[in-house]
Every structure is written in structure tokens, then in C-alpha cells.
Scaffold this active site. Structure first.
Site, short mmCIF file in Angstrom:
data_model
loop_
_atom_site.label_atom_id
_atom_site.label_comp_id
_atom_site.label_asym_id
_atom_site.label_seq_id
_atom_site.Cartn_x
_atom_site.Cartn_y
_atom_site.Cartn_z
N HIS A 18 0.85 -1.20 0.00
CA HIS A 18 0.00 0.00 0.00
C HIS A 18 0.88 1.25 0.00
O HIS A 18 0.63 2.21 -0.73
CB HIS A 18 -0.89 0.05 1.25
CG HIS A 18 -1.95 -1.01 1.33
ND1 HIS A 18 -2.07 -1.88 2.39
CD2 HIS A 18 -2.98 -1.32 0.50
CE1 HIS A 18 -3.12 -2.67 2.22
NE2 HIS A 18 -3.70 -2.35 1.07
N LYS A 42 -16.30 -7.62 5.97
CA LYS A 42 -15.05 -8.39 5.91
C LYS A 42 -14.54 -8.77 7.30
O LYS A 42 -13.50 -9.42 7.42
CB LYS A 42 -13.97 -7.58 5.18
CG LYS A 42 -14.25 -7.40 3.69
CD LYS A 42 -13.04 -6.84 2.98
CE LYS A 42 -13.29 -6.73 1.49
NZ LYS A 42 -12.16 -6.10 0.79
N ARG A 91 -2.03 -5.82 -8.66
CA ARG A 91 -0.87 -6.66 -8.39
C ARG A 91 -0.71 -7.74 -9.43
O ARG A 91 0.36 -8.03 -9.91
CB ARG A 91 -1.00 -7.33 -7.01
CG ARG A 91 -0.80 -6.39 -5.87
CD ARG A 91 -1.41 -6.91 -4.62
NE ARG A 91 -2.86 -6.96 -4.73
CZ ARG A 91 -3.68 -7.17 -3.73
NH1 ARG A 91 -3.19 -7.42 -2.53
NH2 ARG A 91 -4.99 -7.17 -3.90
N SER A 129 -2.94 -7.97 2.65
CA SER A 129 -3.15 -7.86 4.09
C SER A 129 -3.54 -9.22 4.66
O SER A 129 -3.14 -9.57 5.77
CB SER A 129 -4.27 -6.84 4.38
OG SER A 129 -3.91 -5.56 3.92
P1 ADP Z 1 -10.13 -3.55 -0.43
O1 ADP Z 1 -11.04 -4.08 0.64
O2 ADP Z 1 -10.66 -2.31 -1.10
O3 ADP Z 1 -9.66 -4.57 -1.42
P2 ADP Z 1 -7.36 -3.45 0.46
O4 ADP Z 1 -6.82 -2.73 1.65
O5 ADP Z 1 -7.18 -4.92 0.41
O6 ADP Z 1 -8.88 -3.03 0.41
O7 ADP Z 1 -6.76 -2.84 -0.87
C1 ADP Z 1 -6.89 -1.50 -1.20
C2 ADP Z 1 -6.22 -1.24 -2.53
O8 ADP Z 1 -4.82 -1.44 -2.39
C3 ADP Z 1 -6.66 -2.16 -3.67
O9 ADP Z 1 -6.68 -1.43 -4.87
C4 ADP Z 1 -5.58 -3.20 -3.72
O10 ADP Z 1 -5.45 -3.74 -5.03
C5 ADP Z 1 -4.38 -2.37 -3.35
N1 ADP Z 1 -3.31 -3.19 -2.79
C6 ADP Z 1 -3.38 -4.09 -1.78
N2 ADP Z 1 -2.20 -4.68 -1.56
C7 ADP Z 1 -1.33 -4.12 -2.44
C8 ADP Z 1 0.04 -4.33 -2.77
N3 ADP Z 1 0.76 -5.26 -2.16
N4 ADP Z 1 0.56 -3.57 -3.74
C9 ADP Z 1 -0.19 -2.68 -4.40
N5 ADP Z 1 -1.47 -2.46 -4.19
C10 ADP Z 1 -2.05 -3.17 -3.22
#
Ligand code: ADP
Length: 166
Positions: A18, A42, A91, A129
């Protein structure tokens, strides 16, 4: 006018992936607002307050990034904040279908807001995550994947669970 990007997500918890994306986005946008969704469905490990605090600590080094929580429709929130874009991470191909659907739907709801996709460093392209929580719950080392405050918070969460199980 300042170009503001809104980076929405659950951030349960924030990872280096992130943060990599925030850093990249700050090269393009004047400001990035990390918008944390409650995502009650979630069943997050960290409360909204915990997630906000952890992100605040993690983005301290970025002057032009800030953190907020939002409720309701994302495009409405983006409009209120005068954001020009929704930032999302891609990703792998597996992210694509869902993200495409969301981007089209958000465009339908508000044609003035673009969704911008960015790819993290390949070092983080496997990072989620969910995986981080899984590793931490099994006592694995997550320090390469998350900021130090998050590492401590994860250890704290799973220590209590571990103690009960033992
Ligand atoms: P959501 O519930 O919206 O999927 P996340 O916190 O899992 O929330 O992800 C938020 C955003 O960050 C999404 O666009 C996801 O693709 C991106 N994201 C999550 N992990 C990574 C990572 N390792 N690298 C780049 N982007 C990421």
C-alpha cells in the site's frame, strides 16, 4: 488547482505494498487521501480506529498524504473532497476483473472521476493484508512486509489469541 487522489481500501492492516503505491501516486498527484472503509462485512482484525492510527504512523514521512475514514458511496466522498481520481493497485491479473467492474460502475455513477491503477514494485506484487495476517497468526516474521508499528500491532493481537489457545 490541487490534484487530489483518493486511495480507498480496507487497509486491515496497511502493508508496504500500500505504501509503495502511495509513494508512486505522490509523484503524479499533489495530495493523496487514504480513505479507510469500515468494511464491516469483511470482519476486519483491526478496528477502524486502530487502522487509522497505524496508517497515520506509517505515512508520517509523506508530507502530502493524509488519512480519513469514509462511509457511504465512494464517488460521493471523492466529489466532496474535490478528488480527481480514485487510486487502486493492480498486483496481478487476479485483481483485474473485480477492479474493472468497480471502475466502470464508479464511472457510471460519476463520469468526472477517473480510476487510476498503479502497479507496486514487484517485491510487493504478492503481498496482501490477508497473507500478512495469516503469517503473523502462525508466528511468522512479517517485518519485511509491513511498517514496524503494524508488526508490533500484529504481534499484540495474535499473542493474546495464542495465550488462550495454549
Ligand atoms: P479492499 O477491501 O478495497 O480490497 P485493500 O486494503 O485490500 O482493500 O486494498 C486497497 C487497494 O490497495 C486495492 O486497490 C488493492 O489492489 C491495493 N493493494 C493491496 N495490496 C497491495 C500491494 N501489495 N501492492 C499494491 N497495491 C495493493
Amino acid at each position: 488547482m490541487k490534484k487530489i487522489a483518493i486511495y480507498p481500501g480496507t487497509f486491515d492492516p496497511i502493508t508496504n505494498g500500500h505504501l509503495d503505491l502511495v509513494e508512486r501516486a505522490l509523484r503524479i498527484f499533489d495530495e493523496v487521501i487514504i480513505a479507510v472503509a469500515q468494511s464491516q462485512r469483511k470482519q476486519p482484525l483491526f478496528s477502524i480506529r486502530e487502522r487509522l492510527n497505524l496508517i497515520r504512523l506509517a505515512v508520517k514521512r509523506f508530507e502530502r498524504a493524509r488519512v480519513e475514514t469514509f462511509n457511504g458511496l465512494l464517488v460521493e466522498y471523492v466529489r466532496k473532497k474535490k478528488g480527481v481520481a480514485i487510486l487502486r493497485g493492480l498486483r496481478a491479473v487476479s485483481d483485474f476483473e473485480y477492479e474493472l467492474q468497480m471502475a466502470h460502475m464508479n464511472r457510471r455513477l460519476n463520469t468526472n472521476i477517473e480510476t487510476v491503477f498503479m502497479m507496486p514494485s514487484e517485491d510487493y506484487s504478492f503481498l496482501t493484508s490477508t497473507i500478512v495476517k495469516e503469517i503473523a497468526s502462525l508466528g511468522g516474521d512479517v517485518k519485511d512486509f509491513v511498517p514496524v508499528e503494524v508488526e508490533k500491532a500484529l504481534i499484540g493481537k495474535f499473542k493474546i489469541v495464542g495465550d488462550i489457545v495454549e
